[in-house]
Design a protein around this motif. Structure first.
Motif, PDB file in Angstrom:
ATOM      1  N   THR A   1      30.814   1.336 -65.662  1.00  0.00           N
ATOM      2  CA  THR A   1      29.415   1.243 -65.415  1.00  0.00           C
ATOM      3  C   THR A   1      29.598   2.000 -64.016  1.00  0.00           C
ATOM      4  OG1 THR A   1      29.288  -1.366 -65.978  1.00  0.00           O
ATOM      5  CG2 THR A   1      27.852  -0.558 -64.205  1.00  0.00           C
ATOM      6  N   LEU A   2      28.547   2.985 -63.962  1.00  0.00           N
ATOM      7  CA  LEU A   2      28.238   3.835 -63.068  1.00  0.00           C
ATOM      8  C   LEU A   2      26.824   3.539 -61.997  1.00  0.00           C
ATOM      9  CD1 LEU A   2      29.306   6.144 -61.375  1.00  0.00           C
ATOM     10  CD2 LEU A   2      28.162   7.808 -63.154  1.00  0.00           C
ATOM     11  N   ALA A   3      26.917   3.738 -60.826  1.00  0.00           N
ATOM     12  CA  ALA A   3      25.698   4.020 -59.924  1.00  0.00           C
ATOM     13  C   ALA A   3      25.923   5.110 -59.085  1.00  0.00           C
ATOM     14  CB  ALA A   3      25.716   2.703 -59.145  1.00  0.00           C
ATOM     15  N   ILE A   4      24.633   5.835 -59.142  1.00  0.00           N
ATOM     16  CA  ILE A   4      24.695   7.089 -58.480  1.00  0.00           C
ATOM     17  C   ILE A   4      23.409   7.043 -57.434  1.00  0.00           C
ATOM     18  CG2 ILE A   4      25.848   8.567 -60.169  1.00  0.00           C
ATOM     19  CD1 ILE A   4      23.038   9.691 -60.838  1.00  0.00           C
ATOM     20  N   SER A   5      23.494   7.801 -56.291  1.00  0.00           N
ATOM     21  CA  SER A   5      22.331   7.906 -55.307  1.00  0.00           C
ATOM     22  C   SER A   5      22.291   9.252 -54.730  1.00  0.00           C
ATOM     23  CB  SER A   5      22.677   7.055 -54.053  1.00  0.00           C
ATOM     24  OG  SER A   5      21.866   6.998 -53.235  1.00  0.00           O
ATOM     25  N   ILE A   6      21.086   9.854 -54.572  1.00  0.00           N
ATOM     26  CA  ILE A   6      20.955  11.288 -54.144  1.00  0.00           C
ATOM     27  C   ILE A   6      20.242  10.742 -52.679  1.00  0.00           C
ATOM     28  CG2 ILE A   6      19.859  13.427 -54.409  1.00  0.00           C
ATOM     29  CD1 ILE A   6      20.410  13.241 -57.169  1.00  0.00           C
ATOM     30  N   ARG A   7      20.768  11.631 -51.531  1.00  0.00           N
ATOM     31  CA  ARG A   7      19.847  11.247 -50.644  1.00  0.00           C
ATOM     32  C   ARG A   7      19.752  12.565 -49.714  1.00  0.00           C
ATOM     33  NH1 ARG A   7      20.586   6.050 -48.354  1.00  0.00           N
ATOM     34  NH2 ARG A   7      21.551   4.495 -49.596  1.00  0.00           N
ATOM     35  N   ASN A   8      18.879  12.361 -48.680  1.00  0.00           N
ATOM     36  CA  ASN A   8      18.797  13.621 -47.982  1.00  0.00           C
ATOM     37  C   ASN A   8      19.911  14.048 -47.010  1.00  0.00           C
ATOM     38  OD1 ASN A   8      18.986  11.888 -45.790  1.00  0.00           O
ATOM     39  ND2 ASN A   8      16.844  11.971 -44.819  1.00  0.00           N
TER      40      ASN A   8
ATOM     41  N   GLU B   1      17.464   7.725 -48.836  1.00  0.00           N
ATOM     42  CA  GLU B   1      17.503   7.949 -50.416  1.00  0.00           C
ATOM     43  C   GLU B   1      16.626   8.413 -51.122  1.00  0.00           C
ATOM     44  OE1 GLU B   1      17.962   4.207 -53.379  1.00  0.00           O
ATOM     45  OE2 GLU B   1      20.224   4.865 -53.219  1.00  0.00           O
ATOM     46  N   LEU B   2      16.773   9.540 -51.971  1.00  0.00           N
ATOM     47  CA  LEU B   2      15.873  10.069 -52.927  1.00  0.00           C
ATOM     48  C   LEU B   2      15.925   9.794 -54.525  1.00  0.00           C
ATOM     49  CD1 LEU B   2      15.945  13.907 -51.054  1.00  0.00           C
ATOM     50  CD2 LEU B   2      14.563  11.879 -50.482  1.00  0.00           C
ATOM     51  N   PHE B   3      16.976   9.554 -54.636  1.00  0.00           N
ATOM     52  CA  PHE B   3      17.020   8.934 -56.093  1.00  0.00           C
ATOM     53  C   PHE B   3      18.369   8.278 -56.427  1.00  0.00           C
ATOM     54  CE2 PHE B   3      18.761  10.027 -60.323  1.00  0.00           C
ATOM     55  CZ  PHE B   3      17.838   9.519 -61.268  1.00  0.00           C
ATOM     56  N   SER B   4      18.176   7.195 -57.294  1.00  0.00           N
ATOM     57  CA  SER B   4      19.353   6.418 -57.510  1.00  0.00           C
ATOM     58  C   SER B   4      18.950   5.905 -59.193  1.00  0.00           C
ATOM     59  CB  SER B   4      19.403   5.117 -56.755  1.00  0.00           C
ATOM     60  OG  SER B   4      18.131   4.598 -56.960  1.00  0.00           O
ATOM     61  N   LYS B   5      20.368   5.545 -59.506  1.00  0.00           N
ATOM     62  CA  LYS B   5      20.371   5.307 -61.138  1.00  0.00           C
ATOM     63  C   LYS B   5      21.640   4.524 -61.641  1.00  0.00           C
ATOM     64  CE  LYS B   5      19.423   7.312 -65.603  1.00  0.00           C
ATOM     65  NZ  LYS B   5      19.386   8.455 -66.184  1.00  0.00           N
ATOM     66  N   ARG B   6      21.385   3.556 -62.226  1.00  0.00           N
ATOM     67  CA  ARG B   6      22.569   2.660 -62.658  1.00  0.00           C
ATOM     68  C   ARG B   6      22.981   3.197 -64.310  1.00  0.00           C
ATOM     69  NH1 ARG B   6      23.818  -2.625 -64.213  1.00  0.00           N
ATOM     70  NH2 ARG B   6      25.775  -3.342 -63.192  1.00  0.00           N
ATOM     71  N   LEU B   7      23.927   3.371 -64.614  1.00  0.00           N
ATOM     72  CA  LEU B   7      24.165   3.854 -66.372  1.00  0.00           C
ATOM     73  C   LEU B   7      25.436   3.197 -66.717  1.00  0.00           C
ATOM     74  CD1 LEU B   7      26.240   6.579 -66.041  1.00  0.00           C
ATOM     75  CD2 LEU B   7      24.095   7.213 -64.978  1.00  0.00           C
ATOM     76  N   LYS B   8      25.565   3.230 -68.000  1.00  0.00           N
ATOM     77  CA  LYS B   8      27.120   3.077 -68.496  1.00  0.00           C
ATOM     78  C   LYS B   8      27.587   4.560 -68.851  1.00  0.00           C
ATOM     79  CE  LYS B   8      27.063  -1.491 -69.330  1.00  0.00           C
ATOM     80  NZ  LYS B   8      28.137  -2.340 -68.953  1.00  0.00           N
ATOM     81  N   SER B   9      28.791   4.678 -68.254  1.00  0.00           N
ATOM     82  CA  SER B   9      29.629   5.865 -68.404  1.00  0.00           C
ATOM     83  C   SER B   9      30.036   6.071 -69.821  1.00  0.00           C
ATOM     84  CB  SER B   9      30.389   6.156 -67.286  1.00  0.00           C
ATOM     85  OG  SER B   9      31.712   4.843 -67.684  1.00  0.00           O
TER      86      SER B   9
END
Length: 353
Positions: free
Chosen positions: A71-78, A84-92
């Protein structure tokens, strides 16, 4: 609105490394964003900064990091991380791209080719082995897919050279949400069970064989023509310049018995001829006596008269001793001696002149 606008590409390289990329220049033309991730779940998440950024003209366009869980969670920030500009949770596990097949082997038997490789350590049920091949007469690749990690195909012509390549694929949608396949294994070239460097080598070998056979045929043809010309030249030479007989073979005894001593040889030859004449001395000619009265009558009219008597045919094999020779004898008034005597033989008749 950023979450709906950002599109990311996610690849899990054989469940070992993660790569996440985004379109930095289109999405963030005026700002260099930062990236962070976590494999932890629950409230106590530990966010990690990107260890390795991927750049596009000095803009952060992606991140490469180690896979640590399903399980992976990612975050894109300034740039300073405050927003936080973008976030997502996914199954690797749903983004796995398998490695190339290892230890690929080919088994060619008659018209059937069997290709196999080593089984991966995990997730074998989610993998398929894909085989592609084509001959030099085919424009497009022919593709076959089978369960990992062996595949067989029939209908191969042993006279043709084929190119083969294989790769592993992940099943969609049962194992992956994206149709990821491994890179192709190095292309190989086979012909009737023999591994070649390329199919061009087969064409070169055939062309060399054709050239060699052509040269050999040309040489044989030239030899045949030379033999024919030689035979004709020998015939012409014999007809124009007959061969001079070698006295070595005609007078063999002169060289073998007398070592070339002509005087010794001629003396012995004359001696042998005299003996031969004595052995084959002609028998006396027997004449029929005529009455003295007829001789006297004829002598007054015609002078010396000769009578010819016929002789019987010679015995078989023309034995001189068996021949009875009729002699030309003078009458009582004729000359009693002859200065010369010649005998001509024609078939089985002897004529004395």
């Amino acid at each position: 609105g950023w979450e709906d606008a950002i599109s990311t590409a996610i690849i899990n390289f054989n469940n070992e490394k993660m790569q996440i990329t985004w379109a930095a220049r289109e999405l963030f033309p005026s700002e260099n964003v930062s990236f962070s991730y976590t494999f932890d779940e629950g409230k106590h998440k530990v966010w990690k900064p990107c260890p390795t950024y991927l750049l596009d003209q000095d803009y952060n366009s992606g991140c490469l990091f180690k896979t640590e869980g399903p399980t992976l969670a990612i975050s894109i920030r300034n740039s300073n991380g405050s927003e936080e500009l973008f976030s997502k949770r996914l199954k690797s596990d749903f983004y796995i791209k398998p490695n190339r097949p290892e230890n690929v082997t080919f088994l060619w038997k008659e018209d059937t080719v069997t290709v196999s490789c080593n089984k991966p350590e995990r997730a074998v049920k989610c993998l398929r082995l894909e085989l592609q091949y084509k001959s030099k007469f085919d424009k497009d690749w022919q593709s076959r897919t089978s369960k990992c990690c062996s595949i067989g195909e029939q209908g191969f012509d042993p006279r043709k050279c084929y190119s083969f390549r294989v790769r592993l694929k992940r099943l969609v949608p049962y194992c992956n949400v994206v149709n990821y396949s491994s890179d192709w294994e190095a292309e190989t070239f086979w012909m009737n069970g023999t591994l070649l460097d390329s199919c061009d080598d087969d064409e070169k070998s055939r062309s060399k064989t054709v050239i060699l056979l052509s040269c050999l045929l040309a040489v044989l043809l030239m030899i045949l023509i030379l033999l024919i010309l030689l035979c004709k030249w020998q015939r012409l030479q014999k007809s124009v310049m007959p061969a001079i007989p070698d006295p070595k073979y005609i007078f063999a005894d002169l060289f073998s018995d007398h070592n070339g001593n002509f005087q010794e040889w001629i003396d012995k030859t004359d001696h042998a001829m005299v003996q031969t004449k004595l052995e084959y001395e002609e028998p006396e000619c027997i004449t029929e006596a005529e009455s003295q009265q007829e001789d006297e009558n004829n002598s007054d009219k015609q002078g010396p008269q000769e009578k010819i008597f016929s002789f019987s045919r010679a015995a078989e094999n023309y034995d001189p001793k068996a021949a009875q020779i009729a002699c030309l004898m003078p009458t009582s008034n004729s000359i009693a001696s002859f200065t010369g005597l010649q005998i001509l033989m024609n078939d089985d008749m002897y004529v004395m002149l």
